[in-house]
Scaffold this motif. Structure first.
Motif, mmCIF file in Angstrom:
data_model
loop_
_atom_site.group_PDB
_atom_site.id
_atom_site.type_symbol
_atom_site.label_atom_id
_atom_site.label_comp_id
_atom_site.label_asym_id
_atom_site.label_seq_id
_atom_site.Cartn_x
_atom_site.Cartn_y
_atom_site.Cartn_z
ATOM 1 N N GLU A 153 0.839 -1.072 0.101
ATOM 2 C CA GLU A 153 -0.058 0.139 0.008
ATOM 3 C C GLU A 153 0.891 1.280 -0.050
ATOM 4 N N LYS B 185 0.742 4.252 -3.085
ATOM 5 C CA LYS B 185 0.612 5.757 -2.686
ATOM 6 C C LYS B 185 1.879 6.297 -3.382
ATOM 7 N N CYS C 17 -4.419 4.140 -9.083
ATOM 8 C CA CYS C 17 -5.728 4.677 -8.289
ATOM 9 C C CYS C 17 -6.791 3.519 -8.568
#
Length: 638
Positions: free
Chosen positions: A31, A35, A82
C-alpha cells in the motif's frame, strides 16, 4: 560468518527485518508503494509537461517529444495505481514500481545520447538515481536489479561523450561514485521506510492487543457476572420451587383432608359445615398465593403497567376501610385514622395498584397484631409543586409483634418471612411486601420501615401524584371518614353462599333464561347448581361458536344474560361476543354479556370491555360478586 550472511540476506531481501516480520507487513508495504507511485507518477507527469513546454530553439526537438511522451506514460501509471484492481494485486504494484524506475531512468539515458545539453540531462539522471529509491519501500535486491543495468548503460554513454561534461562528471570514477552512492542511499532509505512501516504496524498491533485485552477483561467480567446471575437465578428458582411446594401443599392438604373428613361425616351437618368453612378459607389462601405469584411474575417480566386515572382519595380510603373492617372486628382491633392534613383530594393515579400497596401493608398490620391491639392509618399531604403535583405520605403503624433488625434488611425480598412468623403459624406467601416495594418503585416513590420486636412496626410510603380538579367530595370528604368502619366480608365462605342466596330471594331471577358458555364440565356443574338454585333457567354452550348459534336460532328476548368464558376451543369468548354484537337484530346484539374467566389482569378486563362485554367476573367465582353483577345488570335494564 553465518550470522553475518543471514543479516546481509535480511538486509538485502527484507529491509533489515526477519522474514516472518516482513511477511506480516507485506500488505502495508504494497500500500505504501502504491501511494508513492500515485504521488511520484503525478509529480513526474506535471514536471515533464512543464519541461516540454519550456524548450528554446537550442534544445533538441527529440527531447521535447521524449518529455511529452514520458508525461503521458506517468499519467497512465498514476491512473492505474488508483484503480481498486491494483489494490487487490500486490504483484501489479511491484510491476508498476519497476516500470516507474525504468521509465524515469530511461528518460535520463535517452536524453543523454549525443553531446547537446549533456549537463542538464545528466543532472536529471543523477538526481533521480539519488532520490527516487528513497520514495519506495522496495528491498535492496529489487532496487539493484533495476538500477545497476541502467547505471552501467549510463556509464557507457559517459565514456562515449565524456569530453562534454564540464562540471558534474569529469571521468568514469565520479560517475560510478554517484551511481553507487545513489544506490546505497536508496537501499538505506528504503530499508528505513520498511522499518517505519513495521514499527507503525507493531504499534497498531499493540493498540489492538491492548484493546482486545480490555475487551477480554470486560468480557470475562461480564461472563463472571452472568455466571453469578445465573447461579443466583438458579438458587432463587430452587428457593422459589421449595417455597411454592410448601405453600401450595399446605392449603391443598387442608382442602383434600377436610374434603375427606366431610365425606366421612356426611350425616353430621354441623361438622360438615365446619369442614366446608375451613376448605373455603384454605381455597382463598391458595388463590391469594396464586395471585401474588402472578403479580410478581408480571413485575419481573416488565409486563405490569400503571394506568393513571382520576381518583378521589376519600373514596379510596373509605373502600379500603370497608375491605379490612371484617378482619379488624374478627380480632377486636382498634383502628385509628387521620386524614385531616389532606388538601388536594383529587389526584391522577392507578387506583388498583395504590389500593394493592395499602391493602398489603394494612393486611400485614392486622395479621401480625394480637387481638385487642391497635392499628393506625395516617395520610398527609406535605408539599405542592408548580407543575401541579403534590407529595403524599401514607403511614401505617401497628402495635403488633414487630420484626428483628436482621429481618428488616430482607423484608422486601421475595419469600422473605420472619422465623417467628413460621413458629407462630401465621400464614403468608412471603411475596406481598416484595410486590408492594416493586409497585412503589414503579410509581417513583419510596417505602421505609421501622420496627421493634414486641412493640410493633411502622411503614411509610411517600408518593408524588398529579393533582386533579375534578370534584367528587360531597360524601367522601377525608375529614368525615370513620375511624373504625364495618362492612361485609371480602371473601366467600359456605356461610356467604347461604347469605348470597338472600340476594336472589327477591325472585328477580325467576323465569329468566341464562346462557352459560363454558367448556369445562366441572365449572359447568358448579355454575349450574348456583344459578338454577337462584331461579334461573340455564342453557349451556361448550364454546363460543356454539353460543353464537344458540343466540342466532333463539327468538329475540329468549336470553336475559350470557355468562361467557374466554379461553375455549373453536371460538374464544372475545370473538363470540364481537359476533353477537354484530347481529342485525338489536334484541340479540344487545344481550348483556358478562366475562366469567380466569384471565384476571387489568388488560384482560380492558380487552373484555373492548370486545363489548358488560362486566368481568374473575374465577374462581365469588358467589356474592356474581349475584351483585347480575343484580346490577337487571336493575340497569329495568
Amino acid at each position: 560468518m553465518t550470522k553475518i550472511l543471514e543479516k546481509l540476506l535480511c538486509l538485502a531481501l527484507y529491509g533489515g527485518l526477519q522474514k516472518e516480520q516482513y511477511r506480516q507487513i507485506e500488505p502495508e508495504i504494497d500500500e505504501a508503494n502504491r501511494k508513492s507511485l500515485v504521488i511520484l507518477s503525478t509529480a513526474c507527469a506535471l514536471f515533464f509537461l512543464v519541461r516540454a513546454g519550456l524548450f528554446d530553439a537550442n534544445i533538441l526537438a527529440l527531447n521535447k517529444t521524449l518529455f511529452s511522451t514520458s508525461a503521458f506514460l506517468f499519467l497512465i501509471l498514476a491512473g492505474i495505481n488508483c484503480l481498486s484492481l491494483v489494490k487487490r494485486r500486490p504483484a501489479l504494484i511491484h510491476l508498476c514500481a519497476y516500470l516507474f524506475l525504468i521509465i524515469y531512468l530511461g528518460i535520463g539515458i535517452f536524453s543523454s545520447v549525443g553531446p547537446e545539453s549533456v549537463q542538464e540531462r545528466t543532472t536529471l539522471y543523477l538526481v533521480f538515481v539519488t532520490a527516487a529509491p528513497m520514495m519506495f519501500a522496495l528491498n535492496a535486491v529489487e532496487l539493484a536489479i533495476i538500477m545497476i543495468p541502467m547505471e552501467l548503460l549510463f556509464l557507457f554513454l559517459i565514456a562515449k561523450y565524456q569530453s562534454a561534461y564540464p562540471v558534474y562528471v569529469t571521468n568514469c570514477g565520479n560517475s560510478i561514485f554517484f551511481a553507487i552512492s545513489g544506490l546505497l542511499l536508496g537501499i538505506y532509505t528504503s530499508n528505513m521506510k520498511v522499518s517505519g512501516i513495521y514499527n507503525a504496524y507493531m504499534n497498531s498491533r499493540m493498540e489492538e492487543i491492548k484493546r482486545l485485552n480490555d475487551d477480554l477483561t470486560r468480557s470475562r467480567a461480564d461472563l463472571e457476572k452472568a455466571l453469578a446471575d445465573a447461579e443466583h437465578s438458579n438458587r432463587a428458582k430452587t428457593i422459589f420451587l421449595n417455597n411454592m411446594s410448601h405453600d401450595i401443599r399446605t392449603p391443598m392438604n387442608a382442602i383434600i383432608g377436610f374434603s375427606a373428613l366431610a365425606s366421612a361425616n356426611i350425616d353430621d351437618p354441623k361438622r360438615v359445615r365446619n369442614y366446608l368453612e375451613k376448605i373455603s378459607i384454605s381455597g382463598h389462601h391458595l388463590l391469594s398465593l396464586i395471585n401474588d405469584i402472578l403479580d410478581m411474575s408480571r413485575i419481573e417480566s416488565g409486563k405490569m403497567r400503571l394506568t393513571l386515572q382520576p381518583l378521589h382519595l376519600p373514596d379510596l380510603l373509605a373502600n379500603i376501610q370497608t375491605m379490612i373492617s371484617v378482619d379488624l372486628e374478627a380480632k377486636h382491633l382498634h383502628f385509628f385514622t387521620d386524614f385531616s392534613a389532606l388538601t388536594h383530594e383529587n389526584i391522577l393515579a392507578d387506583e388498583l395498584r395504590l389500593n394493592q400497596v395499602l391493602i398489603n401493608i394494612l393486611s400485614n398490620a392486622i395479621k401480625f397484631t394480637p387481638a385487642g391491639g391497635n392499628v393506625w392509618f395516617t395520610l398527609s399531604e406535605h408539599e405542592s409543586h408548580d407543575d401541579g403535583s403534590a407529595d403524599y405520605r401514607f403511614v401505617i403503624r401497628d402495635s403488633g409483634i414487630g420484626m428483628s433488625q436482621e429481618f428488616q434488611k430482607h423484608i422486601f425480598e421475595t419469600f422473605s418471612r420472619e422465623e417467628s412468623v413460621t413458629v407462630n403459624n401465621i400464614q403468608g406467601t412471603g411475596l406481598g411486601m416484595a410486590i408492594t416495594k416493586n409497585i412503589v418503585d414503579m410509581m417513583n416513590g419510596q417505602i421505609a420501615v421501622w420496627s421493634e420486636e414486641g412493640k410493633g412496626s411502622e411503614f411509610t410510603v411517600s408518593l408524588r401524584f398529579q393533582t386533579a380538579s375534578s370534584a367528587k367530595s360531597e360524601s367522601g370528604s377525608a375529614s368525615k371518614l370513620a375511624s373504625a368502619p364495618t362492612s361485609l366480608p371480602d371473601s366467600t365462605s359456605s356461610s356467604e353462599l347461604a347469605d348470597s342466596k338472600d340476594l336472589a330471594d327477591a325472585k328477580i331471577f325467576a323465569g329468566k333464561t341464562l346462557l352459560l358458555v363454558e367448556d369445562n364440565e366441572l365449572n359447568q356443574e358448579i355454575a349450574l347448581a348456583i344459578l338454577e338454585d337462584s331461579g334461573f333457567t340455564v342453557e349451556v354452550a361448550g364454546n363460543g361458536a356454539s353460543a353464537l348459534r344458540k343466540v342466532e336460532i333463539a327468538p329475540a328476548g329468549h336470553y336475559a344474560v350470557i355468562l361467557m368464558d374466554i379461553q375455549m376451543p373453536i371460538m374464544n369468548g372475545y370473538e363470540a361476543t364481537k359476533q353477537i354484537r354484530a347481529l342485525s337484530d338489536p334484541a340479540k346484539s344487545q344481550i348483556p354479556i358478562l366475562a366469567m374467566t380466569a384471565n384476571v389482569f387489568e388488560e384482560d378486563k380492558t380487552r373484555a370491555r373492548e370486545a363489548g362485554m358488560n362486566g368481568h367476573l374473575p374465577k374462581p367465582i365469588e358467589v356474592s360478586k356474581l349475584f351483585e353483577e347480575l343484580h346490577r345488570i337487571f336493575c340497569t335494564s329495568n
